[in-house]
Design an enzyme around this catalytic site. Structure first.
Site, short mmCIF file in Angstrom:
data_model
loop_
_atom_site.label_atom_id
_atom_site.label_comp_id
_atom_site.label_asym_id
_atom_site.label_seq_id
_atom_site.Cartn_x
_atom_site.Cartn_y
_atom_site.Cartn_z
N ASP A 30 42.43 11.06 -44.87
CA ASP A 30 43.80 10.99 -44.35
C ASP A 30 44.48 9.66 -44.64
OD1 ASP A 30 43.57 13.53 -43.42
OD2 ASP A 30 43.28 12.98 -41.32
N ARG A 111 40.35 0.52 -30.42
CA ARG A 111 41.76 0.53 -30.81
C ARG A 111 42.46 -0.80 -30.56
NH1 ARG A 111 40.05 3.95 -34.13
NH2 ARG A 111 39.65 6.03 -33.31
N ASP A 140 44.37 8.47 -29.54
CA ASP A 140 44.38 7.28 -30.39
C ASP A 140 45.78 6.89 -30.84
OD1 ASP A 140 41.68 6.71 -30.18
OD2 ASP A 140 41.13 8.10 -31.77
N SER A 191 35.60 15.54 -36.94
CA SER A 191 36.34 14.30 -36.89
C SER A 191 35.44 13.30 -36.18
CB SER A 191 37.64 14.49 -36.11
OG SER A 191 38.20 13.24 -35.84
N1 ARG Z 1 38.15 11.61 -27.24
C1 ARG Z 1 37.73 10.30 -27.52
C2 ARG Z 1 38.77 9.31 -27.10
O1 ARG Z 1 39.89 9.67 -26.93
C3 ARG Z 1 37.26 10.11 -28.92
C4 ARG Z 1 38.32 10.06 -29.97
C5 ARG Z 1 37.66 9.94 -31.29
N2 ARG Z 1 38.57 9.90 -32.36
C6 ARG Z 1 38.38 10.59 -33.49
N3 ARG Z 1 39.23 10.44 -34.45
N4 ARG Z 1 37.38 11.42 -33.63
O2 ARG Z 1 38.50 8.15 -26.93
#
Ligand code: ARG
Length: 416
Positions: A30, A111, A140, A191
């Site tokens: 991506d 993040r 995210d 993912s």
């Molecule tokens: N659900 C988790 C969070 O919001 C993990 C997110 C993981 N991101 C990903 N692109 N797989 O912190």
């Protein structure tokens, strides 16, 4: 097949300067496609920043070269591993952070450190726009964008996947058409986001909450059903931070890495949950965080040993709020900063050793010792040497129980 050109009107950035756009680059499909996609949509250069938060896997120099090969005008690697461990993972450890009692905030913690490096790059290049590769359905995107504007309110965010309609199918077509040096296999349905604090696996067949995770999705943990012999480890903490493992001095990063290996070998820290995202969606999430779970278990026990009772009872209220804020992308918020001060204060006496047994998916505390604990053997003992004045309990109970005793008398009088 021709790829539709993303509409310029879809870009939320109104400042049409000629400065580059800073892209948070992972090396994946991506964000690799996003480079050309953004250039086409905005007519501007793209500068890629890949932040090393201990995700391991691919060589970061390879990732940097890929960014350039995909059309970035410049590409940088920021080694944020120690910074991430010290300034993000350790506060989470001090906060015993477990979102909804189960998820140790793996992605949520990375993040803000990525945000810091993106903002630094934006300042260096005089850029006014920062882009990321998140979808419009997750947490995210919120963490990146709220994080960025919380420390750099003058910046604008661009989300090509969400705002420029860069779907996965289009990304694959685009990558194939432009012969980008990136694997475009449709076979990996997951993912995945990983860093030194843990690994998150979502989507694919895991979207059916009844489907059991297959063995091949795990990378940080071995199968807990076939563990090696039990592993005993002593972790030394100073003010809530691990400083030695089995007597060997370690940095926070090393402590996490060592515990990832040792607890991972025992299959500790696999988590399979339904989680509430900030955007309102319930999602099925699989995590593995062996080091984090072992360290959190040890830290929590050391707090039981060292915190004064009312501090120990009250702290979880703050921990929960802190954890929700971090999950919700409020790392740089004033309330989070205030709660940090409370949590930091509680760590003053959280020093000492915790002994753990790691075995077959479980971490068990088997011993604790500390010069700053509030455990008093002479008060606790039922043997010789008891210094607790048991006769004082009588009057104490009389008064503690007085109010409910009065209420009970009234109930009797009213036959309730
Ligand atoms: N659900 C988790 C969070 O919001 C993990 C997110 C993981 N991101 C990903 N692109 N797989 O912190």
């Amino acid at each position: 097949m021709t790829i539709p050109t993303p509409a310029l009107s879809a870009i939320s950035d109104s400042t049409h300067d000629d400065k580059p756009i800073i892209l948070a680059y992972s090396g994946g499909l991506d964000t690799s496609v996003a480079i050309g996609w953004i250039k086409k949509a905005t007519g501007r250069d793209v500068v890629c920043v890949a932040v090393d938060v201990g995700q391991g896997g691919e060589d970061l120099e390879v990732i940097r070269q890929r960014a350039l090969a995909c059309g970035a005008s410049a590409a940088y690697i920021a080694d944020a591993r120690d910074e991430f461990a010290e300034d993000y993972c350790m506060p989470a450890l001090h906060a015993n952070a477990m979102y909804q009692g189960a998820y140790p905030l793996v992605s949520a913690l990375s993040r803000p450190v990525i945000v810091r490096h993106l903002v630094a790059a934006a300042r260096e290049f005089g850029a006014s726009t920062v882009a990321h590769g998140c979808t419009g359905k997750g947490n995210d995107q919120v963490r990146f964008e709220v994080g960025i504007t919380s420390i750099a309110p003058e910046l604008t965010c661009l989300s090509p996947v969400r705002d420029l309609a860069l779907t996965r199918e289009r990304a694959i077509e685009y990558a194939e058409e432009h012969k980008l040096p990136i694997e475009t296999t449709k076979n990996n349905p997951f993912s995945i986001d990983q860093n030194v604090w843990g690994r998150a696996i979502e989507t694919g067949f895991l979207e059916d909450p009844w489907n059991e995770p297959t063995k091949d999705i795990y990378a940080y943990t071995d199968d807990p059903s076939f563990p090696p012999v039990a592993d005993e480890v002593t972790i030394t903490f100073e003010r809530g931070t691990p400083v030695a493992i089995d007597g060997e001095a370690v940095s926070p990063l090393q402590a996490i890495q060592i515990m990832n290996r040792r607890a991972g070998a025992q299959g500790i820290g696999r988590i399979d949950i339904i989680e509430d995202r900030l955007v309102g969606i319930k999602s099925r999430e699989v995590y593995e965080a062996p080091g984090a779970i072992a360290l959190l278990t040890a830290h929590r026990e050391l707090e039981r040993f060292t915190l004064e009772r009312e501090q120990a009872r009250f702290k979880p209220t703050i921990e929960n709020r802190w954890t929700d804020l971090v999950y919700d992308g409020q790392w740089f918020s004033p309330l989070k900063t205030s709660l940090d001060a409370f949590i930091a204060d509680t760590q003053f006496y959280v020093s000492g050793d915790i002994r753990l047994t790691l075995h077959g998916g479980r971490v068990t505390v088997t011993g604790r010792r500390s010069h700053t604990s509030l455990y008093d053997f002479n008060l606790a003992t039922y043997d010789e040497g008891d210094s607790f004045d048991q006769s004082a309990s009588r009057g104490f109970i009389e008064i503690v129980g007085l109010s409910t005793k009065l209420a009970a008398r009234r109930d009797t009088a009213y036959d309730r």
